[in-house]
Design a protein around this motif. Structure first.
Motif, PDB file in Angstrom:
ATOM      1  N   GLY A 252       8.371 -53.177  39.245  1.00 54.05           N
ATOM      2  CA  GLY A 252       8.161 -53.983  40.435  1.00 54.05           C
ATOM      3  C   GLY A 252       9.461 -54.434  41.063  1.00 54.05           C
ATOM      4  N   LEU A 253      10.425 -54.852  40.235  1.00 57.56           N
ATOM      5  CA  LEU A 253      11.699 -55.321  40.757  1.00 57.56           C
ATOM      6  C   LEU A 253      12.535 -54.176  41.309  1.00 57.56           C
ATOM      7  CD1 LEU A 253      12.421 -57.937  37.968  1.00 57.56           C
ATOM      8  CD2 LEU A 253      11.766 -58.407  40.336  1.00 57.56           C
ATOM      9  N   SER A 254      12.420 -52.991  40.686  1.00 54.55           N
ATOM     10  CA  SER A 254      13.113 -51.817  41.223  1.00 54.55           C
ATOM     11  C   SER A 254      12.539 -51.424  42.580  1.00 54.55           C
ATOM     12  CB  SER A 254      13.002 -50.649  40.242  1.00 54.55           C
ATOM     13  OG  SER A 254      13.574 -49.479  40.795  1.00 54.55           O
ATOM     14  N   THR A 255      11.230 -51.573  42.739  1.00 52.38           N
ATOM     15  CA  THR A 255      10.595 -51.264  44.017  1.00 52.38           C
ATOM     16  C   THR A 255      11.096 -52.207  45.102  1.00 52.38           C
ATOM     17  OG1 THR A 255       8.622 -50.378  42.942  1.00 52.38           O
ATOM     18  CG2 THR A 255       8.380 -51.115  45.209  1.00 52.38           C
ATOM     19  N   ALA A 256      11.179 -53.504  44.789  1.00 56.67           N
ATOM     20  CA  ALA A 256      11.708 -54.468  45.747  1.00 56.67           C
ATOM     21  C   ALA A 256      13.154 -54.124  46.117  1.00 56.67           C
ATOM     22  CB  ALA A 256      11.621 -55.880  45.162  1.00 56.67           C
ATOM     23  N   TYR A 257      13.945 -53.787  45.118  1.00 58.47           N
ATOM     24  CA  TYR A 257      15.352 -53.412  45.321  1.00 58.47           C
ATOM     25  C   TYR A 257      15.458 -52.175  46.218  1.00 58.47           C
ATOM     26  CZ  TYR A 257      19.980 -51.641  43.758  1.00 58.47           C
ATOM     27  OH  TYR A 257      21.260 -51.146  43.684  1.00 58.47           O
ATOM     28  N   ALA A 258      14.605 -51.174  45.952  1.00 54.08           N
ATOM     29  CA  ALA A 258      14.665 -49.927  46.727  1.00 54.08           C
ATOM     30  C   ALA A 258      14.299 -50.160  48.188  1.00 54.08           C
ATOM     31  CB  ALA A 258      13.732 -48.892  46.103  1.00 54.08           C
ATOM     32  N   MET A 259      13.285 -50.986  48.423  1.00 54.73           N
ATOM     33  CA  MET A 259      12.846 -51.201  49.812  1.00 54.73           C
ATOM     34  C   MET A 259      13.874 -51.958  50.624  1.00 54.73           C
ATOM     35  SD  MET A 259       8.713 -51.843  49.605  1.00 54.73           S
ATOM     36  CE  MET A 259       8.805 -53.124  48.349  1.00 54.73           C
ATOM     37  N   THR A 260      14.482 -52.973  50.053  1.00 54.67           N
ATOM     38  CA  THR A 260      15.465 -53.731  50.823  1.00 54.67           C
ATOM     39  C   THR A 260      16.747 -52.930  51.029  1.00 54.67           C
ATOM     40  OG1 THR A 260      16.262 -54.826  48.799  1.00 54.67           O
ATOM     41  CG2 THR A 260      14.554 -55.959  50.087  1.00 54.67           C
ATOM     42  N   ARG A 261      17.023 -51.975  50.143  1.00 53.92           N
ATOM     43  CA  ARG A 261      18.168 -51.079  50.331  1.00 53.92           C
ATOM     44  C   ARG A 261      17.878 -50.045  51.420  1.00 53.92           C
ATOM     45  NH1 ARG A 261      22.533 -50.651  46.483  1.00 53.92           N
ATOM     46  NH2 ARG A 261      22.815 -52.772  45.720  1.00 53.92           N
ATOM     47  N   ALA A 262      16.661 -49.484  51.387  1.00 52.27           N
ATOM     48  CA  ALA A 262      16.311 -48.424  52.331  1.00 52.27           C
ATOM     49  C   ALA A 262      16.070 -48.967  53.733  1.00 52.27           C
ATOM     50  CB  ALA A 262      15.066 -47.683  51.841  1.00 52.27           C
ATOM     51  N   ALA A 263      15.548 -50.178  53.822  1.00 55.33           N
ATOM     52  CA  ALA A 263      15.219 -50.753  55.130  1.00 55.33           C
ATOM     53  C   ALA A 263      15.672 -52.214  55.143  1.00 55.33           C
ATOM     54  CB  ALA A 263      13.727 -50.650  55.401  1.00 55.33           C
ATOM     55  N   PRO A 264      16.973 -52.454  55.351  1.00 52.98           N
ATOM     56  CA  PRO A 264      17.467 -53.833  55.375  1.00 52.98           C
ATOM     57  C   PRO A 264      16.685 -54.666  56.387  1.00 52.98           C
ATOM     58  CG  PRO A 264      19.294 -52.271  55.357  1.00 52.98           C
ATOM     59  CD  PRO A 264      18.044 -51.462  55.557  1.00 52.98           C
ATOM     60  N   GLY A 265      16.386 -55.883  55.988  1.00 54.33           N
ATOM     61  CA  GLY A 265      15.598 -56.749  56.847  1.00 54.33           C
ATOM     62  C   GLY A 265      14.137 -56.792  56.472  1.00 54.33           C
ATOM     63  N   THR A 266      13.705 -55.833  55.616  1.00 54.90           N
ATOM     64  CA  THR A 266      12.324 -55.864  55.137  1.00 54.90           C
ATOM     65  C   THR A 266      12.135 -57.095  54.255  1.00 54.90           C
ATOM     66  OG1 THR A 266      12.213 -53.451  55.132  1.00 54.90           O
ATOM     67  CG2 THR A 266      10.549 -54.619  53.842  1.00 54.90           C
ATOM     68  N   ARG A 267      11.136 -57.880  54.580  1.00 56.46           N
ATOM     69  CA  ARG A 267      10.875 -59.104  53.818  1.00 56.46           C
ATOM     70  C   ARG A 267       9.946 -58.770  52.648  1.00 56.46           C
ATOM     71  NH1 ARG A 267       8.114 -63.000  57.608  1.00 56.46           N
ATOM     72  NH2 ARG A 267       7.101 -61.040  58.196  1.00 56.46           N
ATOM     73  N   VAL A 268      10.448 -58.951  51.448  1.00 56.41           N
ATOM     74  CA  VAL A 268       9.698 -58.603  50.239  1.00 56.41           C
ATOM     75  C   VAL A 268       9.511 -59.853  49.381  1.00 56.41           C
ATOM     76  CG1 VAL A 268       9.619 -57.160  48.167  1.00 56.41           C
ATOM     77  CG2 VAL A 268      10.663 -56.265  50.259  1.00 56.41           C
ATOM     78  N   MET A 269       8.278 -60.034  48.902  1.00 54.72           N
ATOM     79  CA  MET A 269       7.991 -61.115  47.971  1.00 54.72           C
ATOM     80  C   MET A 269       7.396 -60.517  46.700  1.00 54.72           C
ATOM     81  SD  MET A 269       5.492 -64.468  48.335  1.00 54.72           S
ATOM     82  CE  MET A 269       6.385 -65.078  49.762  1.00 54.72           C
TER      83      MET A 269
END
Length: 397
Positions: A20-37
């Motif tokens: 789960g934490l790797s997924t959050a890390y990947a999304m914010t890296r791939a699309a900066p500004g994506t708000r992830v909780m």
């Protein structure tokens, strides 16, 4: 009139383990500004599968060529070493031995050599006399040395992923209800009554992933059947220099009792694989009637029992008898006695089982409307967590 939704985040991730934490890390890296909780029911990250495994960075030699496990483990092992080095997380590339102790294991050992080569993994074949070059106390008929296997602090990795992702992490937030509207998004209610509204939900709930999928309105077509893996610590750790594994039985997704010198210098022995009486049943005393009932109500659980009762009986015997467990270890390490085995913390494997009793062997990712579910991610998911996170993130974005 157009309905306007005030989203609390773009993506809500259920589960604060390493995937789960790797997924959050990947999304914010791939699309900066994506708000992830990230919503995690425990008071901190990596409290279950991530924090209760043997800490091995797997090479990928065991897995079927072309499978997600093979591709992501090989890639993930290299990336995990690089990630640990970048952030100063304890790790080491130690290599490991896979040792055949019986003649009928020799063809399976040779098959592993071929599989390793197909997966692009360097493998050295060893005769009986060469085993002592790596492990003087280990005995076998033949072995292979896999140089790319390592060890690391996966809890430390999970903590660093949480920090580096920039995601909002909410601990103590158990998901109790999910309202999904395909045209709008998802609303997730937690145990304290808070509601989180997001455009997309990612299910990385591990031991509870099938339950979260059903809460979201998606039938996963599988159920998690929990298997507890029991470990001992070796009282004489100098008997083992690195990592030593038996030749696995290809009929099962378990690797068998192995010897692992961890990043702390201690040696863990295990795990076996016995049915757990709760999703988080780390000993025989922990029984949760609802969860056990759900397992027993799944036809696949009974079909496993009928199909593999002999194998399961051996695992149960080693669970209740330290002498039997020591006997299994002596196949690899003849010097071990029952007195050398000191009980250590157990883990529980979240094993997906289909209705027909098939143990799902590969990682299993499925999508629904506004949802992405990670439905089977036991070992080597910690090793493969960075590529898994990127793939899940790609599907979400």
């Amino acid at each position: 009139m157009r309905r306007v939704i005030a989203y609390d985040c773009d993506v809500v991730v259920v589960g604060g383990g390493i995937v789960g934490l790797s997924t959050a890390y990947a999304m914010t890296r791939a699309a900066p500004g994506t708000r992830v909780m990230v919503l995690e029911k425990e008071p901190g990250p990596a409290r279950h599968q991530t924090g209760r495994n043997s800490g091995v960075i797997h090479s990928g030699i065991y897995y079927r060529p072309g499978s997600l496990k093979a591709r992501y483990a090989v890639r993930g092992a290299a990336e995990m070493v690089k990630f640990c080095a970048e952030y100063g997380i304890a790790h080491a590339v130690t290599g490991k031995l896979i040792v055949a102790t019986e003649r009928d294991e020799l063809p399976r050992l040779h098959a592993l050599v071929q599989r390793g080569r197909e997966n692009g993994i360097p493998v050295r074949e060893l005769g009986a006399s060469q085993i002592a070059e790596y492990e003087p106390e280990v005995r076998g008929l033949a072995a292979i040395h896999v140089a790319t296997t390592g060890i690391c602090d996966f809890v430390g990795v999970a903590g660093q992923l949480a920090e580096a992702s920039g995601a909002q992490i909410r601990y103590g937030a158990e998901v109790t209800y999910i309202d999904r509207r395909p045209d709008l998004g998802v609303a997730v209610r937690t145990g304290d009554g808070d509601v989180v509204r997001a455009r997309v939900l990612v299910n990385c709930a591990g031991l509870h992933c099938d339950e979260i999928a059903r809460l979201a309105g998606d039938e996963p077509g599988m159920r998690i059947v929990p298997f507890r893996g029991e470990y001992y610590s070796l009282a004489r750790p100098w008997l083992v220099k690195g990592l030593v594994y038996p030749v696995p039985d290809p009929a099962f997704p378990f690797l068998g009792v192995h010897l692992t010198r961890g990043i702390d210098g201690g040696v863990h022995i295990g795990p076996n694989a016995v049915p757990a009486l709760a999703r988080e049943g780390y000993d025989w005393r922990t029984v949760r009637a609802r969860e056990l009932g759900a397992t027993l109500a799944w036809p696949g659980a009974w079909r496993i029992a009928r199909r593999h009762w002999r194998y399961g009986g051996g695992e149960l015997r080693r669970s209740v008898s330290k002498a039997a467990f020591a006997g299994a270890v002596r196949r690899l390490l003849p010097a071990v006695t029952s007195d050398d085995l000191v009980p250590a913390s157990a883990g529980v494997r979240a094993q997906a089982v289909l209705r027909d009793g098939t143990l799902v062997d590969d990682f299993l990712l499925r999508e629904g409307a506004r949802t992405v579910h990670v439905l089977n991610a036991p070992s080597p998911a910690a090793t493969a967590s960075l590529p898994i996170g990127r793939e899940v993130g790609r599907r979400v974005l």
